[in-house]
Design a protein around this motif. Structure first.
Motif, PDB file in Angstrom:
ATOM      1  N   CYS A   1     -21.190  66.532  44.437  1.00 52.95           N
ATOM      2  CA  CYS A   1     -21.591  67.927  44.586  1.00 52.95           C
ATOM      3  C   CYS A   1     -20.447  68.806  44.115  1.00 52.95           C
ATOM      4  CB  CYS A   1     -21.927  68.215  46.040  1.00 52.95           C
ATOM      5  SG  CYS A   1     -22.332  69.939  46.396  1.00 52.95           S
TER       6      CYS A   1
ATOM      7  N   TRP B   1     -25.688  75.650  50.561  1.00 50.70           N
ATOM      8  CA  TRP B   1     -26.349  74.352  50.436  1.00 50.70           C
ATOM      9  C   TRP B   1     -26.664  74.060  48.983  1.00 50.70           C
ATOM     10  CZ3 TRP B   1     -27.263  70.992  54.441  1.00 50.70           C
ATOM     11  CH2 TRP B   1     -27.156  71.496  55.746  1.00 50.70           C
ATOM     12  N   GLY B   2     -26.616  72.785  48.644  1.00 52.95           N
ATOM     13  CA  GLY B   2     -27.107  72.365  47.343  1.00 52.95           C
ATOM     14  C   GLY B   2     -28.622  72.226  47.377  1.00 52.95           C
ATOM     15  N   GLN B   3     -29.177  71.866  46.232  1.00 58.88           N
ATOM     16  CA  GLN B   3     -30.629  71.786  46.109  1.00 58.88           C
ATOM     17  C   GLN B   3     -31.174  70.424  46.544  1.00 58.88           C
ATOM     18  OE1 GLN B   3     -28.535  71.188  43.707  1.00 58.88           O
ATOM     19  NE2 GLN B   3     -29.338  69.473  42.545  1.00 58.88           N
TER      20      GLN B   3
ATOM     21  N   LEU C   1     -24.188  72.276  43.118  1.00 59.73           N
ATOM     22  CA  LEU C   1     -25.061  71.412  42.330  1.00 59.73           C
ATOM     23  C   LEU C   1     -24.746  69.962  42.642  1.00 59.73           C
ATOM     24  CD1 LEU C   1     -25.085  73.178  38.847  1.00 59.73           C
ATOM     25  CD2 LEU C   1     -26.846  73.246  40.621  1.00 59.73           C
TER      26      LEU C   1
ATOM     27  N   TYR D   1     -28.270  66.342  50.773  1.00 67.21           N
ATOM     28  CA  TYR D   1     -27.842  67.710  50.510  1.00 67.21           C
ATOM     29  C   TYR D   1     -26.356  67.870  50.830  1.00 67.21           C
ATOM     30  CZ  TYR D   1     -32.839  68.816  50.723  1.00 67.21           C
ATOM     31  OH  TYR D   1     -34.189  68.862  50.516  1.00 67.21           O
TER      32      TYR D   1
ATOM     33  N   ARG E   1     -22.855  78.712  43.747  1.00 65.47           N
ATOM     34  CA  ARG E   1     -23.912  77.706  43.693  1.00 65.47           C
ATOM     35  C   ARG E   1     -23.308  76.321  43.890  1.00 65.47           C
ATOM     36  NH1 ARG E   1     -26.031  76.751  38.878  1.00 65.47           N
ATOM     37  NH2 ARG E   1     -24.253  77.659  37.791  1.00 65.47           N
TER      38      ARG E   1
END
Length: 120
Positions: free
Chosen positions: A22, A110-112, A5, A94, A3
């Protein structure tokens, strides 16, 4: 599972600055390219800056001289320092990482997204 973030987005004024970060979480072997993209309302996502595992950087013309991308491999993080912000920089930002989870296999994550918004 991997993940990404992001953090650090927020309200800014014209001429202001902001740093977005990130971090990658999960089990993997290494991180290759890291990059920042942005997507403004009604527009397609576009590259802002990219940094390779060797530290080579690439910037979109519209941020050259104003934004700086950097990475900390030990912390598994990528940063985007923004300065001299303009209204047209308003967007969701992102991060993207190319990660090697198994030898020879690379995956894109990819991040959120984190918003950078101009205050009135």
């Amino acid at each position: 599972q991997v993940r990404l973030l992001e953090s650090g987005g927020g309200l800014v004024r014209a001429g202001g600055s902001l740093r977005v970060s990130c971090a990658a979480f999960g089990s993997f072997i290494s991180i290759n390219d890291m990059g920042w993209y942005r997507q403004a309302p009604g527009k397609q996502r576009e590259l802002v800056a990219d940094i390779t595992s060797g530290g080579s950087t690439e910037y979109a013309d519209y941020v050259k001289g104003r934004f700086t991308i950097s990475r900390d491999n030990a912390k598994k993080m990528v940063y985007l320092q923004t300065t001299s912000l303009k209204h047209e920089d308003t967007a969701d930002y992102y991060c993207k990482m190319i990660i090697t989870r198994v030898a020879g296999l690379h995956y894109q994550y990819w991040g959120q997204g984190t918003p950078v918004t101009f205050s009135p």
